[in-house]
Structures are given as structure tokens and as C-alpha cells.
Design an enzyme around this catalytic site. Structure first.
Site, PDB file in Angstrom:
ATOM      1  N   ARG B  69      90.053  24.309  48.676  1.00  0.00           N
ATOM      2  CA  ARG B  69      89.304  22.932  49.252  1.00  0.00           C
ATOM      3  C   ARG B  69      87.918  23.549  49.933  1.00  0.00           C
ATOM      4  O   ARG B  69      87.859  24.212  50.864  1.00  0.00           O
ATOM      5  CB  ARG B  69      90.179  22.432  50.252  1.00  0.00           C
ATOM      6  CG  ARG B  69      89.452  21.230  50.688  1.00  0.00           C
ATOM      7  CD  ARG B  69      90.443  20.500  51.786  1.00  0.00           C
ATOM      8  NE  ARG B  69      90.123  18.979  51.776  1.00  0.00           N
ATOM      9  CZ  ARG B  69      90.909  18.055  51.888  1.00  0.00           C
ATOM     10  NH1 ARG B  69      92.081  18.353  52.762  1.00  0.00           N
ATOM     11  NH2 ARG B  69      90.334  16.752  51.925  1.00  0.00           N
ATOM     12  N   HIS B 176      78.938  26.339  45.968  1.00  0.00           N
ATOM     13  CA  HIS B 176      79.688  25.128  46.298  1.00  0.00           C
ATOM     14  C   HIS B 176      79.583  25.246  48.020  1.00  0.00           C
ATOM     15  O   HIS B 176      79.952  26.060  48.533  1.00  0.00           O
ATOM     16  CB  HIS B 176      80.802  25.022  45.831  1.00  0.00           C
ATOM     17  CG  HIS B 176      81.246  23.785  45.934  1.00  0.00           C
ATOM     18  ND1 HIS B 176      81.563  22.835  46.992  1.00  0.00           N
ATOM     19  CD2 HIS B 176      82.030  23.034  44.854  1.00  0.00           C
ATOM     20  CE1 HIS B 176      81.929  21.735  46.746  1.00  0.00           C
ATOM     21  NE2 HIS B 176      82.282  21.843  45.564  1.00  0.00           N
ATOM     22  N   TYR B 192      76.462  17.984  49.247  1.00  0.00           N
ATOM     23  CA  TYR B 192      77.126  18.712  48.130  1.00  0.00           C
ATOM     24  C   TYR B 192      75.731  18.478  46.875  1.00  0.00           C
ATOM     25  O   TYR B 192      75.364  19.496  46.249  1.00  0.00           O
ATOM     26  CB  TYR B 192      78.302  18.141  47.607  1.00  0.00           C
ATOM     27  CG  TYR B 192      79.646  18.475  48.055  1.00  0.00           C
ATOM     28  CD1 TYR B 192      79.480  18.953  49.373  1.00  0.00           C
ATOM     29  CD2 TYR B 192      80.829  18.284  47.416  1.00  0.00           C
ATOM     30  CE1 TYR B 192      80.796  19.356  49.914  1.00  0.00           C
ATOM     31  CE2 TYR B 192      82.016  18.926  48.287  1.00  0.00           C
ATOM     32  CZ  TYR B 192      81.904  19.391  49.436  1.00  0.00           C
ATOM     33  OH  TYR B 192      83.119  19.751  50.004  1.00  0.00           O
ATOM     34  N   GLU B 282      86.443  17.980  39.539  1.00  0.00           N
ATOM     35  CA  GLU B 282      86.507  18.072  40.900  1.00  0.00           C
ATOM     36  C   GLU B 282      87.743  17.294  41.510  1.00  0.00           C
ATOM     37  O   GLU B 282      87.642  16.897  42.880  1.00  0.00           O
ATOM     38  CB  GLU B 282      85.176  17.512  41.561  1.00  0.00           C
ATOM     39  CG  GLU B 282      84.712  17.720  42.998  1.00  0.00           C
ATOM     40  CD  GLU B 282      83.697  16.885  43.400  1.00  0.00           C
ATOM     41  OE1 GLU B 282      83.185  16.092  42.457  1.00  0.00           O
ATOM     42  OE2 GLU B 282      83.160  16.996  44.509  1.00  0.00           O
TER      43      GLU B 282
END
Lengths: 342, 342
Positions: B69, B176, B192, B282
């Protein structure tokens, strides 16, 4: 008529930016800044005749909502008096250009922000620009630290003193950051776009417009990443248990058309209500070159909007009516224009 | 076959996230962390059977490139040993899921980053994950500070030790970020996307891929704001005197399809070469709801890609071939899949 809601005075005379350099050097050395130089009306005319005004003529833009160069606001530098003096100098210069060309420009001010200084201290300059200089709006920097993001979100109550003055004066703010000192970011390549996206998400998360229904923000650069990720933002609204964007955000938030290719403009108009889009070009600004694929300037955004084939009613909204609704003080500016033309 | 390049283990058993909480509490209290709990294969199966695997089945996705995660990587918290221990626990759990379902998952690791700690210290974990656990790539956090952006740009030489190991191992990184502690940002709503845009601009500005031609990055979330502002980035490339994107950036940079509405996917494929786009969703991830306008999950990105009507050759690229080219170690994972199916 065609109103460009997003133009910066990026071609100000060298004496103006030279003074800023002297002011910065003086601050660093602990000396008082030198007196601001004399800049003649001729210098001002020369600074716009062959750039901003020529491009407006070539692109058929009648009026530009005109503010000081965004990247030069430099709120991160110095202290409160430094920021205040520079801001007054920048706003005064824009006011002089507007007074020379009342038919072509309407003024928008930068604010004398400094990281950590209460925004209430910016209200005096906002009032001066609106009430004395006839400006129609302001640019609000959500990150006066210059890329370190040390200020609270735009929805925090600490910003309310400015917002209350904006509502009272009936002027909107364009949410616009300035230069960065954080090496992670490039001012026009990432920081500007990030700030647009960041501001929108902040507005989505809170009840700012319930508290201040008369407050209006323009989020420039086509809304940053927001329209491209419109599904993501609609989905997050739902996941966070927030009221729909159309009810809680979009009555008060507007995007400009500073998106420098046709597919981007197509997407913007495909997902965002036409009532929320204001024509803008950011010129003479971030991207000055000619697109080899089209043979036209990247920032000649009127071409992209024209190519949409909007209905006359929608075209009128994007090019004029929305801007007059968001910046109601443009009416006075436009009256000056008519007087000047008569 | 259909490969989803962007899936996170967001449904890990409660005992796993419970241990993280205990680890954080122990660090804060200055105590050693408790031992990692026993988690049975049954717990792991239960955690994916009715979520990730069911959704993959429903959407016709064969294989997911699966990583811990992202928002829980939490590189900002604690110190180097805390980050390293948590990272190993997360990667080991992903490896167990992959070994339970070798036909459905290929592992991608998080790295044990901590703000200020040299990235070279992450290489051991990268090697362990690739060489011992059979992982095919890594997630690289350009901002381990959690929204304060205190690290140098991704093009800085301080990152090169990791890049050299990536090239040697022939694995890419997805750029990320993780959770934010900076109240300006919302993790999935702005941080993000900002990170994606920021990373792309950093890559545009420097010669990283001239130094390391074998290095490959996937920029997720459809490239942040980049495709929507493709004209801006092309124009900035020109203004900054940089070589064309097609020569200097795009041979090494890929975008996924995590854009949650049809107009966004249309734009992505309209402006970015199909060779640079990897199918991704995602999921189960940032936006879990159903779009009332379509009746389908926002993150069911296969629907949007299918609706493009790509040629069979382009479809094959987006759904499979590009992923296998960017993550060449997928070949081994796919071999495991065939073995498992036989």
C-alpha cells in the site's frame, strides 16, 4: 468582446526589475533600499506596445486582466516591509499601464504576502488597489514560502480576514503561486500546476464557501491537473462524504483556458461546465515559443477555444460574460474603455 | 492477456497494519517494536479473494503488478531502522501473496527510504526483493519527507546508486509518493498527482537518461497533470533549450492509465505515444466508489481503454507488451503462471 482574464506584466521596464535586484541586495546587506527609479510613460508604452498590446491585437483580444509578473512576486524573499514595498511598486506600475491604456487593461494586484505574516496585513494593499487604483481583483499566493508549503490550507480561518475584504469589495482572487526556492520544483513546469491542483483539493475538503458564499476564486492554468482527473475528484468527493462539486465548489471556482494544446482545451470544455471557464492565455508568459506542429504560439489559446465551435451563447460566456460575472468591477473598467473610445 | 501495472495491497490483514501501529507507538515511546504477528495463509487468501482477485476476475485482468500500500509506506515516520523493518514486513507479505497466487500477481517492492538517509542504503532491500523474492520492480518515493519535499530532484546524482542497481537488475521504478504530513496536501487528491508532475518536470530538465540509458520510470496516475498540459511541456522543453521529449525523456518514461473517466483516457491516448502507456487501475485503491454517471467503478479503467477502440496491435501493447518491455522480469513471473496453470 474578448476578455483575457490572465495576463501578467512580464515585460516591465528593466529599471523596475533592476530596482528589485537593488532592493534584494540592500536587504541582504542590511542597508535601506535605494529610491525607486523614475520610469517615464514612454518607457511604459515601449514595454507593452510591441509585446502585450501587439499580441492582443494579433489575437483579437480586447481587454486583458493585467497583474504583476507572478514569478517575480517573490513572497519568500526578505521580510514584511520588503514584500510590501515591492508589491506597492509592482501594483503602481500596473496601475500606470492601465491608466495609459484604459481600453485595453484592467488591473489586478499582487498582495504583500510573507510566509508567517498574517494575511490580514495584506488587506490595506488590496483596499488601496481596488478603491484608489480601480483594480478588479487580486492574485493570492497559497504558498508564500516559495515551494515549501508552510502556510495553512486556503480553507483555514487564518485566511478569512482577506476573504471578508474580498467579498466586501466584490473582487475575486486568482490563486497563483510565485517563484520557488525548493529545488524539487520548476516554477512554471510543476509548481504552478501543483498549486492549482492543491488549491482545488483544499476547497473540495472544506466548507469555505458555505461560510463565505460571495467568495470567488479563479484557478489558473486550466485548473492544474483537475479537469484531466475529473473522475478522480468526483470519486474522492463521494468517498470523503463531501457534497457534490457542483453544489459546494463550482459555484465559486473558475478555471481559465491556459492550456497550450487543442486536446487539453477539448478536455477542459468536455468536463467542466462552460459557466466555470474564463478565457485566458497567461501571455506574455510561461511559454513564449511557437508550436512547430501548428505554426502558432503555444499560448495563443484563442485558437484552441475558437476551434471548439461553441454556440454563440457559450462563446459569449467564455470570452466575456463569465469574466464580467467573476470580476464585476470590470464594468467600470469597460466604461472607461467606452469613454476612451468615444 | 491483460496486465495491470499498478495494484497495491490495500486490503492486507488487520494484524499487519496493527503491527505498524504498534511499531509506531513503540518508536514514539522509545521501546523496541513487538514481534511481527503470525499471519496465516488463510488470512492472506481472505484478504484478496473477495477484493483484488474478485475485481480482477470481474474486469478480466489476468495479472497485477502488486506492491505494498503506497499511502502506508510512511517513509516520513521514525528513523532508518523503523522504515527498514516496516518495509521488509510489507515486502514479505506481498511476496507471500504472490507465492499463493503466482498466476495472478507479480511483486513490486517498496524501498526502505527515510528523509536524509542516502538512497544507497535501500539497495540491499531492492536486491533482496528482486533476487530472492522474485520481484519485478520497485516503487521509488521522490519525497520521503511526506509532503515537505526536502530531497533533491530525482535527477540528482545522490539517487544514482539506486539507479545503477536498478539498471543492473533490469527493473523499473514506479515514482510513487506516500502519505503526507503537510496539511497543504491531500495524499490521493493532490500529493500523488503533484509528485507525478514534479517528477516529469525534473526528468525534462536534466540528462539523467543520457547517463543511464537503461533506467526506466513509470509515472502513475496517468502522468499527473502532464498529458493535459502536453503543449506546455513541449513548449517548456523548447524554451529551456532541452532536447525533444521524444528523444530525451519518453524512451525511458511511461504513464499508466489510472485516470478515472473517459475524457481523461481519451486525452492520454491522444497525446502520448501508445508505446509509453501501460494499463493500470490502482485498484483496490484511491477511489473505490461507483460513478453514478456510468454505473461502474471509477477505477475500472479497462472500460475506458476498451472504449478507445484501439487496433489489436495497440491494444496488445497497452495491455501486455509494454508492461513486459518495462518490467522484463515479468517473463519469469508469467512462466510461473503457465507452470501453475499446467
Amino acid at each position: 468582446m474578448i476578455i483575457d482574464c490572465h495576463g501578467h506584466y512580464t515585460t516591465a521596464p528593466a529599471a523596475h526589475s533592476g530596482w528589485r535586484e537593488a532592493q534584494e541586495a540592500a536587504f541582504t546587506a542590511g542597508r535601506p533600499a535605494p529610491p525607486y527609479p523614475g520610469i517615464s510613460d514612454g518607457d511604459l508604452r515601449a514595454s507593452v506596445e510591441d509585446s502585450q498590446l501587439r499580441l492582443m491585437r494579433e489575437r483579437g483580444v480586447d481587454l486583458t486582466v493585467f497583474s504583476p509578473r507572478a514569478s517575480a512576486m517573490g513572497h519568500h524573499f526578505g521580510d514584511e516591509p520588503v514584500s510590501a514595498a515591492w508589491t506597492r511598486a509592482c501594483n503602481d506600475l500596473v496601475a500606470r499601464v492601465v491608466s495609459l491604456y484604459p481600453g485595453h487593461f484592467a488591473g489586478v494586484c499582487q498582495l504583500p504576502q510573507s510566509a508567517g505574516v498574517p494575511i490580514a496585513r495584506s488587506v490595506v494593499e488590496l483596499r488601496r488597489c481596488v478603491e484608489e487604483l480601480g483594480f478588479v481583483g487580486c492574485n493570492l499566493n497559497p504558498d508564500p514560502s516559495g515551494g515549501h508549503w508552510t502556510s495553512p490550507p486556503l480553507t483555514d480561518r487564518s485566511w478569512y480576514p482577506l476573504y471578508e475584504a474580498m467579498v466586501e469589495l466584490d473582487v475575486p482572487a486568482m490563486v497563483h503561486v510565485s517563484a520557488v526556492t525548493n529545488p524539487s520544483f520548476h516554477a512554471t513546469g510543476s509548481h504552478y500546476l501543483n498549486a492549482d491542483t492543491t488549491a482545488f483539493m483544499q476547497l473540495l475538503q472544506a466548507d469555505l464557501f458555505r461560510d463565505l458564499p460571495g467568495l470567488r476564486f479563479v484557478i489558473p492554468h486550466g485548473g492544474g491537473a483537475v479537469p484531466y482527473h475529473w473522475g478522480r475528484f468526483r470519486g474522492l468527493t463521494d468517498m470523503l462524504g463531501r457534497p457534490p462539486l457542483a453544489e459546494a465548489v463550482m459555484p465559486n471556482v473558475f478555471f481559465d483556458t491556459c492550456v497550450y494544446h487543442q486536446p487539453g482545451i477539448d478536455l477542459l470544455f468536455g468536463v467542466v461546465d462552460v459557466d466555470n471557464i474564463l478565457f485566458g492565455s497567461e501571455m506574455v508568459g510561461a511559454v513564449r515559443g511557437i508550436d512547430p506542429r501548428t505554426g502558432h504560439h503555444f499560448d495563443d489559446t484563442r485558437r484552441y477555444v475558437d476551434a471548439l465551435g461553441l454556440s454563440p451563447a457559450d462563446r459569449h460566456k467564455v470570452y466575456e460574460a463569465n469574466a464580467r460575472r467573476v470580476y464585476p468591477r470590470l464594468d467600470t473598467a469597460l466604461l472607461r474603455r467606452e469613454t476612451a473610445a468615444a
